[in-house]
Design a protein around this motif. Structure first.
Motif, PDB file in Angstrom:
ATOM      1  N   SER A 165       0.810  -1.219   0.000  1.00  0.00           N
ATOM      2  CA  SER A 165       0.000   0.000   0.000  1.00  0.00           C
ATOM      3  C   SER A 165       0.840   1.264   0.000  1.00  0.00           C
ATOM      4  O   SER A 165       0.420   2.313  -0.509  1.00  0.00           O
ATOM      5  CB  SER A 165      -0.944   0.014   1.205  1.00  0.00           C
ATOM      6  N   ALA A 166       2.033   1.191   0.566  1.00  0.00           N
ATOM      7  CA  ALA A 166       2.903   2.365   0.636  1.00  0.00           C
ATOM      8  C   ALA A 166       3.435   2.781  -0.724  1.00  0.00           C
ATOM      9  O   ALA A 166       3.810   3.937  -0.930  1.00  0.00           O
ATOM     10  CB  ALA A 166       4.068   2.095   1.579  1.00  0.00           C
ATOM     11  N   TRP A 167       3.464   1.844  -1.682  1.00  0.00           N
ATOM     12  CA  TRP A 167       4.044   2.132  -2.991  1.00  0.00           C
ATOM     13  C   TRP A 167       2.991   2.465  -4.041  1.00  0.00           C
ATOM     14  O   TRP A 167       3.339   2.730  -5.193  1.00  0.00           O
ATOM     15  CB  TRP A 167       4.893   0.951  -3.449  1.00  0.00           C
ATOM     16  N   LYS A 168       1.719   2.458  -3.644  1.00  0.00           N
ATOM     17  CA  LYS A 168       0.667   2.819  -4.598  1.00  0.00           C
ATOM     18  C   LYS A 168       0.794   4.290  -4.977  1.00  0.00           C
ATOM     19  O   LYS A 168       1.117   5.133  -4.148  1.00  0.00           O
ATOM     20  CB  LYS A 168      -0.710   2.552  -3.991  1.00  0.00           C
ATOM     21  N   GLY A 169       0.577   4.572  -6.247  1.00  0.00           N
ATOM     22  CA  GLY A 169       0.689   5.937  -6.725  1.00  0.00           C
ATOM     23  C   GLY A 169       2.114   6.376  -6.993  1.00  0.00           C
ATOM     24  O   GLY A 169       2.371   7.560  -7.204  1.00  0.00           O
ATOM     25  N   THR A 170       3.055   5.427  -7.002  1.00  0.00           N
ATOM     26  CA  THR A 170       4.459   5.735  -7.284  1.00  0.00           C
ATOM     27  C   THR A 170       4.895   4.977  -8.542  1.00  0.00           C
ATOM     28  O   THR A 170       4.178   4.081  -9.021  1.00  0.00           O
ATOM     29  CB  THR A 170       5.367   5.321  -6.109  1.00  0.00           C
ATOM     30  N   PRO A 171       6.075   5.281  -9.081  1.00  0.00           N
ATOM     31  CA  PRO A 171       6.563   4.538 -10.251  1.00  0.00           C
ATOM     32  C   PRO A 171       6.741   3.039 -10.025  1.00  0.00           C
ATOM     33  O   PRO A 171       6.930   2.293 -10.984  1.00  0.00           O
ATOM     34  CB  PRO A 171       7.910   5.213 -10.546  1.00  0.00           C
ATOM     35  N   ALA A 172       6.671   2.595  -8.774  1.00  0.00           N
ATOM     36  CA  ALA A 172       6.758   1.150  -8.519  1.00  0.00           C
ATOM     37  C   ALA A 172       5.641   0.402  -9.238  1.00  0.00           C
ATOM     38  O   ALA A 172       5.800  -0.772  -9.591  1.00  0.00           O
ATOM     39  CB  ALA A 172       6.683   0.880  -7.016  1.00  0.00           C
ATOM     40  N   GLU A 173       4.527   1.082  -9.462  1.00  0.00           N
ATOM     41  CA  GLU A 173       3.398   0.439 -10.141  1.00  0.00           C
ATOM     42  C   GLU A 173       3.718   0.096 -11.592  1.00  0.00           C
ATOM     43  O   GLU A 173       3.063  -0.780 -12.181  1.00  0.00           O
ATOM     44  CB  GLU A 173       2.176   1.355 -10.087  1.00  0.00           C
ATOM     45  N   THR A 174       4.712   0.760 -12.179  1.00  0.00           N
ATOM     46  CA  THR A 174       5.094   0.451 -13.561  1.00  0.00           C
ATOM     47  C   THR A 174       6.119  -0.674 -13.621  1.00  0.00           C
ATOM     48  O   THR A 174       6.392  -1.213 -14.690  1.00  0.00           O
ATOM     49  CB  THR A 174       5.663   1.694 -14.264  1.00  0.00           C
ATOM     50  N   VAL A 175       6.693  -1.015 -12.461  1.00  0.00           N
ATOM     51  CA  VAL A 175       7.721  -2.055 -12.389  1.00  0.00           C
ATOM     52  C   VAL A 175       7.139  -3.370 -11.899  1.00  0.00           C
ATOM     53  O   VAL A 175       7.525  -4.449 -12.371  1.00  0.00           O
ATOM     54  CB  VAL A 175       8.870  -1.612 -11.451  1.00  0.00           C
ATOM     55  N   LEU A 176       6.175  -3.279 -10.973  1.00  0.00           N
ATOM     56  CA  LEU A 176       5.588  -4.462 -10.356  1.00  0.00           C
ATOM     57  C   LEU A 176       4.073  -4.469 -10.525  1.00  0.00           C
ATOM     58  O   LEU A 176       3.450  -3.411 -10.645  1.00  0.00           O
ATOM     59  CB  LEU A 176       5.900  -4.488  -8.850  1.00  0.00           C
ATOM     60  N   ASP A 177       3.507  -5.664 -10.501  1.00  0.00           N
ATOM     61  CA  ASP A 177       2.055  -5.813 -10.388  1.00  0.00           C
ATOM     62  C   ASP A 177       1.742  -5.808  -8.895  1.00  0.00           C
ATOM     63  O   ASP A 177       1.637  -6.856  -8.260  1.00  0.00           O
ATOM     64  CB  ASP A 177       1.609  -7.115 -11.044  1.00  0.00           C
ATOM     65  N   LEU A 178       1.604  -4.621  -8.320  1.00  0.00           N
ATOM     66  CA  LEU A 178       1.448  -4.516  -6.872  1.00  0.00           C
ATOM     67  C   LEU A 178       0.240  -5.293  -6.347  1.00  0.00           C
ATOM     68  O   LEU A 178       0.365  -6.034  -5.367  1.00  0.00           O
ATOM     69  CB  LEU A 178       1.367  -3.040  -6.456  1.00  0.00           C
ATOM     70  N   PRO A 179      -0.947  -5.195  -6.973  1.00  0.00           N
ATOM     71  CA  PRO A 179      -2.099  -5.936  -6.431  1.00  0.00           C
ATOM     72  C   PRO A 179      -1.904  -7.452  -6.475  1.00  0.00           C
ATOM     73  O   PRO A 179      -2.441  -8.175  -5.638  1.00  0.00           O
ATOM     74  CB  PRO A 179      -3.261  -5.503  -7.331  1.00  0.00           C
ATOM     75  N   GLY A 180      -1.127  -7.924  -7.448  1.00  0.00           N
ATOM     76  CA  GLY A 180      -0.943  -9.368  -7.597  1.00  0.00           C
ATOM     77  C   GLY A 180       0.334  -9.896  -6.968  1.00  0.00           C
ATOM     78  O   GLY A 180       0.650 -11.082  -7.114  1.00  0.00           O
ATOM     79  N   LEU A 181       1.055  -9.065  -6.252  1.00  0.00           N
ATOM     80  CA  LEU A 181       2.341  -9.475  -5.683  1.00  0.00           C
ATOM     81  C   LEU A 181       2.131 -10.528  -4.597  1.00  0.00           C
ATOM     82  O   LEU A 181       1.356 -10.333  -3.660  1.00  0.00           O
ATOM     83  CB  LEU A 181       3.047  -8.240  -5.096  1.00  0.00           C
ATOM     84  N   ALA A 182       2.841 -11.655  -4.726  1.00  0.00           N
ATOM     85  CA  ALA A 182       2.674 -12.759  -3.778  1.00  0.00           C
ATOM     86  C   ALA A 182       3.774 -12.813  -2.734  1.00  0.00           C
ATOM     87  O   ALA A 182       3.589 -13.398  -1.660  1.00  0.00           O
ATOM     88  CB  ALA A 182       2.638 -14.089  -4.541  1.00  0.00           C
ATOM     89  N   SER A 183       4.928 -12.219  -3.023  1.00  0.00           N
ATOM     90  CA  SER A 183       6.044 -12.247  -2.077  1.00  0.00           C
ATOM     91  C   SER A 183       6.851 -10.963  -2.233  1.00  0.00           C
ATOM     92  O   SER A 183       6.658 -10.192  -3.185  1.00  0.00           O
ATOM     93  CB  SER A 183       6.934 -13.471  -2.310  1.00  0.00           C
ATOM     94  N   ALA A 184       7.765 -10.752  -1.303  1.00  0.00           N
ATOM     95  CA  ALA A 184       8.573  -9.534  -1.334  1.00  0.00           C
ATOM     96  C   ALA A 184       9.373  -9.448  -2.629  1.00  0.00           C
ATOM     97  O   ALA A 184       9.926 -10.445  -3.109  1.00  0.00           O
ATOM     98  CB  ALA A 184       9.522  -9.517  -0.140  1.00  0.00           C
TER      99      ALA A 184
END
Length: 281
Positions: A165-184
């Motif tokens: 949740s801390a990375w929502k709205g940041t460029p991390a969303e273009t690198v990772l599938d944040l909602p579907g992330l299963a592990s670190a």
């Protein structure tokens, strides 16, 4: 009355410090709440520097002045200015704050990834006889790092791991599938300068560790999103002539802003306590 008693009787209590806060978001509100219990009578919030369209907040102390133009700081003349509004606010208000107050406490250290701007601010502080203080924010152990840096340092790595949740709205969303992330997942490895420029709301602390140690270009940064994490974790590893250390701190995300934590407001409170209190630890 003996000589010592006479000396004590002549001591005059210090006047409350007048504080102007740049910004009026969640960190500012938490700072006001915390200061009300710890520093009542020692400090006065005399102003909030905000946009002209910003409405007064119900949590603002009575009698506080709203200002929207940096030139108004000259009339307000606070003792200390505290910035909690983002790096653009440092650019807008920074030089005026240094000319009007004896100290500017900066929360948004990512503003100083611009070397020319940092040099300008330092020159302004020297000319005005004022001081820039970088708040340690969510980061622990900065004093140990800055002390270690008095001898040559070989390596500093700053790792930040936060919930998705801390990375929502940041460029991390273009690198990772944040909602579907299963592990670190590590989604950034690079210099502190690049990390703070790209993730200013999440990685201000890497500027603090960099300026305390090896600098923005030699300090290595790793950013991690972890769907299992509940806390914001910082780890600073340093190695040099002094020896080595591994400092780690886990902070509870602030309910109103998961990109930061209560430790950010607490670190600001401690800086104000150091100015107003009878003892500094």
């Amino acid at each position: 009355m003996d000589k010592n008693d006479a000396s004590v009787s002549e001591v005059r209590p210090r006047a409350p410090l007048h504080i102007c806060v740049i910004g009026s978001g969640s960190i500012a509100q938490r700072l006001v709440e915390l200061a009300g219990g710890r520093l009542a009578g020692s400090i006065v919030f005399s102003g909030f520097a905000v946009k002209a369209t910003t409405a007064a907040r119900p949590w603002w102390p009575d009698g506080v002045r709203r200002i929207a133009d940096p030139a108004e700081l000259e009339e307000l003349r606070p003792d200390i200015v505290v910035e909690v509004a983002g790096r653009e606010a440092v650019r807008q208000w920074g030089t005026a704050a240094l000319r009007s107050a004896r100290k500017l406490i900066v929360c948004s250290a990512s503003a100083f990834t611009d070397d020319a701007f940092l040099a300008k601010m330092q020159a302004t502080a020297r000319a005005a006889g004022s001081q820039i203080v970088l708040a340690h924010g969510a980061l622990g152990g900065v004093h140990a790092l800055s002390a270690a840096a008095l001898l040559p340092l070989d390596h500093v790595m700053h790792t930040i791991c936060k919930p998705v949740s801390a990375w929502k709205g940041t460029p991390a969303e273009t690198v990772l599938d944040l909602p579907g992330l299963a592990s670190a997942a590590i989604f950034f490895e690079g210099s502190a300068r690049e990390a703070a420029r790209t993730y200013p709301a999440n990685a201000n602390a890497v500027v603090v560790s960099s300026l305390a140690g090896l600098g923005l270009d030699r300090t290595l940064v790793r950013l991690i999103a972890d769907p299992q994490a509940q806390l914001n974790r910082h780890r600073v590893e340093a190695r040099g002539r002094f020896g080595s250390f591994n400092l780690e701190i886990e902070n509870q995300p602030m309910a109103s802003n998961p990109k930061t934590s209560d430790m950010t407001a607490l670190s600001l409170l401690k800086l104000l306590e150091a100015e107003a209190g009878a003892m500094i630890v």
